[in-house]
Design a protein around this motif. Structure first.
Motif, PDB file in Angstrom:
ATOM      1  N   GLU A 128       0.829  -1.207   0.000  1.00 23.71           N
ATOM      2  CA  GLU A 128       0.000   0.000   0.000  1.00 23.71           C
ATOM      3  C   GLU A 128       0.862   1.255   0.000  1.00 23.71           C
ATOM      4  O   GLU A 128       0.537   2.241  -0.674  1.00 23.71           O
ATOM      5  CB  GLU A 128      -0.950   0.014   1.196  1.00 23.71           C
ATOM      6  N   ASP A 129       1.964   1.221   0.745  1.00 30.82           N
ATOM      7  CA  ASP A 129       2.890   2.363   0.717  1.00 30.82           C
ATOM      8  C   ASP A 129       3.434   2.578  -0.696  1.00 30.82           C
ATOM      9  O   ASP A 129       3.541   3.712  -1.175  1.00 30.82           O
ATOM     10  CB  ASP A 129       4.061   2.133   1.680  1.00 30.82           C
ATOM     11  N   LEU A 130       3.781   1.482  -1.360  1.00 32.18           N
ATOM     12  CA  LEU A 130       4.219   1.576  -2.748  1.00 32.18           C
ATOM     13  C   LEU A 130       3.119   2.176  -3.622  1.00 32.18           C
ATOM     14  O   LEU A 130       3.373   3.049  -4.453  1.00 32.18           O
ATOM     15  CB  LEU A 130       4.599   0.202  -3.280  1.00 32.18           C
ATOM     16  N   GLY A 131       1.884   1.705  -3.426  1.00 33.31           N
ATOM     17  CA  GLY A 131       0.764   2.204  -4.221  1.00 33.31           C
ATOM     18  C   GLY A 131       0.604   3.707  -4.103  1.00 33.31           C
ATOM     19  O   GLY A 131       0.417   4.404  -5.109  1.00 33.31           O
ATOM     20  N   LYS A 132       0.721   4.208  -2.894  1.00 31.08           N
ATOM     21  CA  LYS A 132       0.570   5.654  -2.677  1.00 31.08           C
ATOM     22  C   LYS A 132       1.705   6.434  -3.340  1.00 31.08           C
ATOM     23  O   LYS A 132       1.473   7.465  -3.975  1.00 31.08           O
ATOM     24  CB  LYS A 132       0.497   5.952  -1.171  1.00 31.08           C
ATOM     25  N   GLU A 133       2.923   5.925  -3.202  1.00 28.68           N
ATOM     26  CA  GLU A 133       4.045   6.626  -3.836  1.00 28.68           C
ATOM     27  C   GLU A 133       3.965   6.532  -5.358  1.00 28.68           C
ATOM     28  O   GLU A 133       4.331   7.480  -6.064  1.00 28.68           O
ATOM     29  CB  GLU A 133       5.368   6.074  -3.324  1.00 28.68           C
ATOM     30  N   ALA A 134       3.474   5.407  -5.861  1.00 25.05           N
ATOM     31  CA  ALA A 134       3.329   5.251  -7.314  1.00 25.05           C
ATOM     32  C   ALA A 134       2.321   6.246  -7.869  1.00 25.05           C
ATOM     33  O   ALA A 134       2.517   6.799  -8.955  1.00 25.05           O
ATOM     34  CB  ALA A 134       2.914   3.819  -7.648  1.00 25.05           C
ATOM     35  N   LEU A 135       1.250   6.484  -7.142  1.00 27.18           N
ATOM     36  CA  LEU A 135       0.255   7.463  -7.577  1.00 27.18           C
ATOM     37  C   LEU A 135       0.866   8.856  -7.681  1.00 27.18           C
ATOM     38  O   LEU A 135       0.666   9.559  -8.672  1.00 27.18           O
ATOM     39  CB  LEU A 135      -0.928   7.490  -6.601  1.00 27.18           C
ATOM     40  N   GLU A 136       1.612   9.256  -6.663  1.00 31.56           N
ATOM     41  CA  GLU A 136       2.220  10.594  -6.685  1.00 31.56           C
ATOM     42  C   GLU A 136       3.310  10.680  -7.761  1.00 31.56           C
ATOM     43  O   GLU A 136       3.458  11.705  -8.428  1.00 31.56           O
ATOM     44  CB  GLU A 136       2.786  10.928  -5.303  1.00 31.56           C
ATOM     45  N   TYR A 137       4.029   9.596  -7.932  1.00 31.64           N
ATOM     46  CA  TYR A 137       5.076   9.540  -8.955  1.00 31.64           C
ATOM     47  C   TYR A 137       4.455   9.672 -10.345  1.00 31.64           C
ATOM     48  O   TYR A 137       4.932  10.448 -11.184  1.00 31.64           O
ATOM     49  CB  TYR A 137       5.828   8.226  -8.791  1.00 31.64           C
ATOM     50  N   PHE A 138       3.395   8.930 -10.600  1.00 30.73           N
ATOM     51  CA  PHE A 138       2.686   9.006 -11.880  1.00 30.73           C
ATOM     52  C   PHE A 138       2.167  10.422 -12.117  1.00 30.73           C
ATOM     53  O   PHE A 138       2.306  10.982 -13.210  1.00 30.73           O
ATOM     54  CB  PHE A 138       1.527   8.007 -11.885  1.00 30.73           C
ATOM     55  N   TYR A 139       1.569  11.016 -11.095  1.00 35.91           N
ATOM     56  CA  TYR A 139       1.035  12.375 -11.201  1.00 35.91           C
ATOM     57  C   TYR A 139       2.151  13.363 -11.546  1.00 35.91           C
ATOM     58  O   TYR A 139       1.980  14.240 -12.397  1.00 35.91           O
ATOM     59  CB  TYR A 139       0.368  12.751  -9.879  1.00 35.91           C
ATOM     60  N   ASN A 140       3.293  13.210 -10.903  1.00 30.26           N
ATOM     61  CA  ASN A 140       4.414  14.120 -11.156  1.00 30.26           C
ATOM     62  C   ASN A 140       5.013  13.923 -12.540  1.00 30.26           C
ATOM     63  O   ASN A 140       5.483  14.888 -13.162  1.00 30.26           O
ATOM     64  CB  ASN A 140       5.480  13.952 -10.072  1.00 30.26           C
ATOM     65  N   ILE A 141       5.016  12.686 -13.026  1.00 32.06           N
ATOM     66  CA  ILE A 141       5.466  12.442 -14.398  1.00 32.06           C
ATOM     67  C   ILE A 141       4.581  13.218 -15.366  1.00 32.06           C
ATOM     68  O   ILE A 141       5.064  13.902 -16.280  1.00 32.06           O
ATOM     69  CB  ILE A 141       5.428  10.934 -14.731  1.00 32.06           C
ATOM     70  N   MET A 142       3.268  13.105 -15.182  1.00 33.55           N
ATOM     71  CA  MET A 142       2.331  13.812 -16.047  1.00 33.55           C
ATOM     72  C   MET A 142       2.542  15.323 -15.956  1.00 33.55           C
ATOM     73  O   MET A 142       2.548  16.029 -16.970  1.00 33.55           O
ATOM     74  CB  MET A 142       0.891  13.461 -15.664  1.00 33.55           C
ATOM     75  N   ARG A 143       2.731  15.806 -14.764  1.00 33.27           N
ATOM     76  CA  ARG A 143       2.925  17.242 -14.564  1.00 33.27           C
ATOM     77  C   ARG A 143       4.210  17.718 -15.258  1.00 33.27           C
ATOM     78  O   ARG A 143       4.221  18.770 -15.912  1.00 33.27           O
ATOM     79  CB  ARG A 143       2.989  17.549 -13.064  1.00 33.27           C
ATOM     80  N   ASP A 144       5.275  16.948 -15.131  1.00 34.30           N
ATOM     81  CA  ASP A 144       6.533  17.315 -15.785  1.00 34.30           C
ATOM     82  C   ASP A 144       6.388  17.333 -17.300  1.00 34.30           C
ATOM     83  O   ASP A 144       6.924  18.211 -17.982  1.00 34.30           O
ATOM     84  CB  ASP A 144       7.645  16.352 -15.385  1.00 34.30           C
ATOM     85  N   LEU A 145       5.666  16.359 -17.839  1.00 33.08           N
ATOM     86  CA  LEU A 145       5.436  16.326 -19.282  1.00 33.08           C
ATOM     87  C   LEU A 145       4.642  17.545 -19.739  1.00 33.08           C
ATOM     88  O   LEU A 145       4.912  18.109 -20.800  1.00 33.08           O
ATOM     89  CB  LEU A 145       4.698  15.039 -19.673  1.00 33.08           C
ATOM     90  N   SER A 174      -4.744   4.185 -20.207  1.00 30.08           N
ATOM     91  CA  SER A 174      -5.122   4.135 -18.793  1.00 30.08           C
ATOM     92  C   SER A 174      -4.482   5.273 -18.019  1.00 30.08           C
ATOM     93  O   SER A 174      -3.366   5.682 -18.312  1.00 30.08           O
ATOM     94  CB  SER A 174      -4.683   2.805 -18.155  1.00 30.08           C
ATOM     95  N   CYS A 175      -5.217   5.745 -17.022  1.00 23.73           N
ATOM     96  CA  CYS A 175      -4.671   6.706 -16.058  1.00 23.73           C
ATOM     97  C   CYS A 175      -4.596   5.999 -14.711  1.00 23.73           C
ATOM     98  O   CYS A 175      -5.611   5.472 -14.229  1.00 23.73           O
ATOM     99  CB  CYS A 175      -5.580   7.929 -15.973  1.00 23.73           C
ATOM    100  N   LEU A 176      -3.428   5.969 -14.120  1.00 23.13           N
ATOM    101  CA  LEU A 176      -3.269   5.244 -12.865  1.00 23.13           C
ATOM    102  C   LEU A 176      -4.208   5.780 -11.783  1.00 23.13           C
ATOM    103  O   LEU A 176      -4.784   5.010 -11.016  1.00 23.13           O
ATOM    104  CB  LEU A 176      -1.811   5.326 -12.393  1.00 23.13           C
ATOM    105  N   LEU A 177      -4.379   7.098 -11.723  1.00 25.88           N
ATOM    106  CA  LEU A 177      -5.243   7.662 -10.692  1.00 25.88           C
ATOM    107  C   LEU A 177      -6.677   7.160 -10.840  1.00 25.88           C
ATOM    108  O   LEU A 177      -7.309   6.740  -9.859  1.00 25.88           O
ATOM    109  CB  LEU A 177      -5.222   9.192 -10.749  1.00 25.88           C
ATOM    110  N   GLY A 178      -7.198   7.215 -12.076  1.00 26.70           N
ATOM    111  CA  GLY A 178      -8.561   6.762 -12.302  1.00 26.70           C
ATOM    112  C   GLY A 178      -8.719   5.277 -12.053  1.00 26.70           C
ATOM    113  O   GLY A 178      -9.709   4.837 -11.431  1.00 26.70           O
ATOM    114  N   ASN A 179      -7.754   4.487 -12.524  1.00 27.69           N
ATOM    115  CA  ASN A 179      -7.826   3.037 -12.337  1.00 27.69           C
ATOM    116  C   ASN A 179      -7.830   2.654 -10.864  1.00 27.69           C
ATOM    117  O   ASN A 179      -8.651   1.846 -10.414  1.00 27.69           O
ATOM    118  CB  ASN A 179      -6.640   2.355 -13.026  1.00 27.69           C
ATOM    119  N   ILE A 180      -6.871   3.225 -10.117  1.00 27.12           N
ATOM    120  CA  ILE A 180      -6.736   2.868  -8.703  1.00 27.12           C
ATOM    121  C   ILE A 180      -7.933   3.376  -7.902  1.00 27.12           C
ATOM    122  O   ILE A 180      -8.426   2.690  -7.004  1.00 27.12           O
ATOM    123  CB  ILE A 180      -5.417   3.425  -8.126  1.00 27.12           C
ATOM    124  N   ALA A 181      -8.416   4.562  -8.220  1.00 27.46           N
ATOM    125  CA  ALA A 181      -9.596   5.085  -7.515  1.00 27.46           C
ATOM    126  C   ALA A 181     -10.779   4.163  -7.709  1.00 27.46           C
ATOM    127  O   ALA A 181     -11.514   3.860  -6.763  1.00 27.46           O
ATOM    128  CB  ALA A 181      -9.924   6.493  -8.013  1.00 27.46           C
TER     129      ALA A 181
END
Length: 199
Positions: free
Chosen positions: A52-69, A104-111
């Protein structure tokens, strides 16, 4: 830019995102994440206490990748607020082009998968998605001032609609296997904005 503690942690996050996008959080195991990353379980638990800790960090990591792009694309700094929204729409269309299995969007999928069972993850998904909606609303608020100061325009509703349209289109695309659905839906949204703001 994205900052991670180490190259090994980044490999684990990249592997987790790859598998979770392909088949979901629940079906992704720590073993396969480690195998894909080329690391041991010991390395995994050095960086993450639980999956679960990995899942939370993966969500923020994915979000930041999108933001950087988005920052790299340059549309976030366009002077015209509508151009920023249109730039975002074009970015999303281009980002999700290609293989349907990658739509797929990780945020939408996981939510969707975990909102009833993992409250902390649900709250994180909500926080990150709301940040996106708030960005849209800011652009739309500025567009309203510039183009329709006396118009009865619900910018919160429009920003939530855009986010819902993106997430819903990605989900519907998987079901009907129509690789042009997202582009059509977002093009319609753009046309509606142009009419609403007189562009």
């Amino acid at each position: 830019m994205i900052q991670t503690a180490s190259p090994s942690k980044k490999k684990l996050l990249d592997a987790a995102i790859k598998h979770m996008l392909a088949k979901g959080y629940g079906a992704t195991t720590v073993d396969e994440i480690c195998k894909t990353a080329g690391l041991t379980k010991g390395s995994f638990f050095h960086y993450f206490e639980t999956k679960e800790d990995l899942g939370k960090e993966a969500l923020e990591y994915f979000y930041n990748i999108m933001r950087d792009l988005m920052v790299e694309e340059g549309f976030l700094t366009r002077p015209d607020p509508l151009d920023r929204i249109y730039g975002y729409i074009d970015f999303v269309i281009n980002f999700f082009q290609g293989d349907l299995s990658n739509r797929s969007c990780l945020l939408g999928n996981i939510a969707q998968e975990l909102s009833n069972t993992h409250e902390e993850i649900r709250k994180l998904c909500a926080k990150l998605l709301k940040e996106q909606s708030a960005m849209f609303k800011q652009f739309l608020d500025e567009a309203k001032v510039k183009y329709a100061p006396k118009g009865n325009i619900d910018t919160q509703g429009l920003s939530d609609s855009l986010l819902s349209l993106i997430q819903g289109s990605l989900l519907y695309t998987k079901a009907i296997q129509d690789d042009k659905l997202l582009e059509r839906n977002l093009t319609h949204y753009k046309i509606c904005l142009e009419r609403l703001f007189g562009g």
